[in-house]
Design an enzyme around this catalytic site. Structure first.
Site, short mmCIF file in Angstrom:
data_model
loop_
_atom_site.label_atom_id
_atom_site.label_comp_id
_atom_site.label_asym_id
_atom_site.label_seq_id
_atom_site.Cartn_x
_atom_site.Cartn_y
_atom_site.Cartn_z
N ASP A 79 95.29 63.52 13.73
CA ASP A 79 96.06 61.73 13.77
C ASP A 79 94.88 61.12 14.21
O ASP A 79 94.98 60.19 14.08
CB ASP A 79 97.02 62.50 14.95
CG ASP A 79 96.49 62.90 16.51
OD1 ASP A 79 96.44 61.34 17.22
OD2 ASP A 79 97.00 63.56 16.67
N ASP A 82 90.42 63.91 17.66
CA ASP A 82 90.80 65.22 18.05
C ASP A 82 91.34 66.02 16.83
O ASP A 82 91.14 66.04 15.59
CB ASP A 82 91.49 65.14 19.32
CG ASP A 82 92.65 64.25 19.16
OD1 ASP A 82 93.65 64.32 17.90
OD2 ASP A 82 93.40 64.33 19.98
N TYR A 230 102.42 61.58 22.49
CA TYR A 230 103.01 61.40 21.65
C TYR A 230 104.55 60.86 21.89
O TYR A 230 105.72 61.52 21.21
CB TYR A 230 102.59 61.74 20.22
CG TYR A 230 101.26 61.03 19.47
CD1 TYR A 230 100.94 59.93 19.23
CD2 TYR A 230 100.36 62.38 19.46
CE1 TYR A 230 99.93 59.77 18.30
CE2 TYR A 230 99.45 62.08 18.61
CZ TYR A 230 99.44 60.72 18.41
OH TYR A 230 97.84 60.25 17.73
N GLU A 466 88.34 54.99 19.84
CA GLU A 466 88.91 56.29 18.63
C GLU A 466 89.53 55.49 17.68
O GLU A 466 89.94 54.35 17.44
CB GLU A 466 89.53 57.67 19.55
CG GLU A 466 90.31 58.02 18.89
CD GLU A 466 90.47 59.27 19.69
OE1 GLU A 466 91.33 60.47 19.28
OE2 GLU A 466 91.03 58.96 20.99
#
Length: 489
Positions: A79, A82, A230, A466
């Site tokens: 996603d 990572d 999440y 990120e």
């Protein structure tokens, strides 16, 4: 770290003059940005890579994903920066890529097949996650806590990869409904290429929607490792609205419209994201009244326009903050995800308004399609470099963009250049290095600047450095529109 900031400042000063001369000539090269925004998804691929893979520094990874539950969960997308795979953001990403094609695929020119491939890479995985075990939807691979304790290439992963799922006894209405939305939207996009495959997607979407409606509950109550990354902060009613809206668009079955009307989903929203789908669902449903002239959908149009009035900078009912440079600012972490998703809704609603010659008012302020398009364009232009820093927040676009992206695979040497294994802890020497990433994650849009337009290219600052699939996915649609209207700038 101070040295990094000094180098960044010098680099900034050297490039500011060239930025202003370029931007003063006109628009960014939207066609180039579109191609790169789609290419980014190849850098996020998990599983066995196909022969036509263009981002060559990536290799096969996660080939045993799912083995902990004796199922095949290879494929899909990492996603962000990572190496975990979460179903909720992946499904939202897939839905938004599909919606981008449905609305603006005609403006994608040579990129349409690449965009479809990006959708199918997501739908292939989600279909497996939904159909491998009756009564279960697999919603995660990899433990985020152990993953975050390593800085490791996905090709080198050697920690356990646990599997997480939802079921009638451990419900997850939000992730099930979002996955249903993704499969239904993907079916609409891919049916012209493979009708049989599209029918499989739609059948799985119907099953998931039934599960989401029958067994109510937030998935993060069942899958605790989903938090804090999440968590289902907005609850699951928005996904039920969103999922039923997509099933209704894909099937025209009145059952889904009845579900929508029974939900009582009247929560107001001034945000749109992988977590909160209210605004997106209302814009999608407004298409019925604005494009198809079905006045029974007027309540959704009113709600969509309430959302837009909360966004527009000159609206008396605005609840949205802007940076001094004019960027929508919602939250400090990965703010550009909200910018790209809201910009997509602005662009799409403007399209619907144009089809019917519609305007509306935010109290006493008249809103036209051009009002929405102007704001969306300003946001996209800001991302592509027309901002106080003079930096493009898309990696590989323009002459000045982030060099130290918070992304494991990009920041570590590739398998081709460093064939031997780089261990979990060994990788942190690259994480803390002030050197630019050795691999270019082309098209990645990072989290972006702070509320004052400030930005520091420091890899350790994940809130601003990120990238994520759900930042790029809505951007694809807006860039397709802009490329169709303005071409290469």
């Amino acid at each position: 770290m101070a040295t990094n900031k000094l180098l960044f400042s010098v680099f900034l000063l050297l490039h500011l003059a060239s930025f202003h001369s370029v931007s003063s000539k006109g628009n960014p090269n939207y066609a180039d940005a579109l191609a790169k925004s789609i290419l980014f998804f190849q850098g996020q691929r998990s599983g066995k890579l196909p022969p036509d893979q263009k981002i060559k520094w990536r290799s096969n990874s996660g080939l045993s994903d799912g083995s902990a539950a004796n199922v095949d969960l290879t494929g899909g997308y990492y996603d962000a920066g990572d190496n975990v795979k979460f179903g909720l953001p992946m499904a939202f990403t897939t839905t938004m890529l599909a919606w981008s094609i449905l609305e603006f695929g005609g403006k994608m020119s040579g990129q349409l097949s690449e965009a479809r491939a990006a959708v199918k890479w997501g739908s292939d995985y989600l279909l497996k996650a939904a159909t491998q075990t009756p009564g279960k939807l697999y919603v995660g691979v990899g433990d985020p806590n152990s993953d975050h304790s390593c800085w490791e290439r996905p090709e080198d992963m050697d920690m356990p990869r646990p599997v997480f799922s939802v079921s009638p006894s451990n419900p997850g209405s939000d992730v099930a409904a979002e996955t249903a939305a993704a499969l239904a939207a993907s079916a609409l996009v891919l049916q012209s290429q493979d009708r049989t495959y599209a029918q499989r997607l739609l059948l799985a979407a119907k099953d998931l929607m039934g599960f989401a409606m029958q067994y109510r509950g937030a998935y993060s109550d069942s899958v605790r490792v989903a938090c804090p990354s999440y968590c289902s902060y907005s609850g699951y009613k928005d996904e039920l609205l969103w999922g039923n809206a997509w099933l209704y668009r894909a099937t025209k079955n009145i059952t889904y419209l009845n579900f929508i009307n029974s939900l009582g989903a009247n929560d107001m929203a001034d945000i749109f994201s992988w977590d909160n789908k209210f605004a997106g669902a209302r814009v999608l449903l407004s298409r019925k009244t604005l494009v198809d002239k079905d006045k029974s959908f007027e309540p959704f149009r009113f709600q969509a326009e309430d959302f837009l009035c909360r966004i527009l900078p000159n609206s008396p009912s605005k609840t949205t903050q802007y940076t001094p440079g004019g960027l929508i600012f919602k939250l400090s972490s990965a703010n550009l995800q909200y910018v790209t998703s809201i910009s997509f809704l602005l662009t799409t609603y403007a399209k619907y308004m144009t089809s019917s010659g519609h305007t509306f008012s935010c109290q006493n302020v008249l809103i036209t399609p051009n009002t929405l398009r102007t704001l969306a364009k300003k946001q996209i232009d800001y991302i592509l470099g027309q901002n106080p820093q003079g930096i493009s927040y898309m990696v590989g676009f323009g002459t000045f963009y982030p060099q130290r992206v918070h992304h494991r695979a990009s920041s570590l040497p590739s398998i081709a250049n460093h064939p031997s294994h780089i261990g979990c802890q060994e990788g942190f020497q690259y994480f803390f290095s002030g050197n630019p990433n050795p691999n270019l994650l082309t098209g990645a849009v990072v989290g972006g600047p702070d509320q004052n337009d400030a930005f520091s290219d420091t890899r350790t600052d994940y809130t601003h450095l990120e990238p994520a699939t759900y930042i790029n996915a809505p951007l694809v649609g807006s860039l397709a529109y802009l490329a169709g209207r303005y071409g290469s700038g």
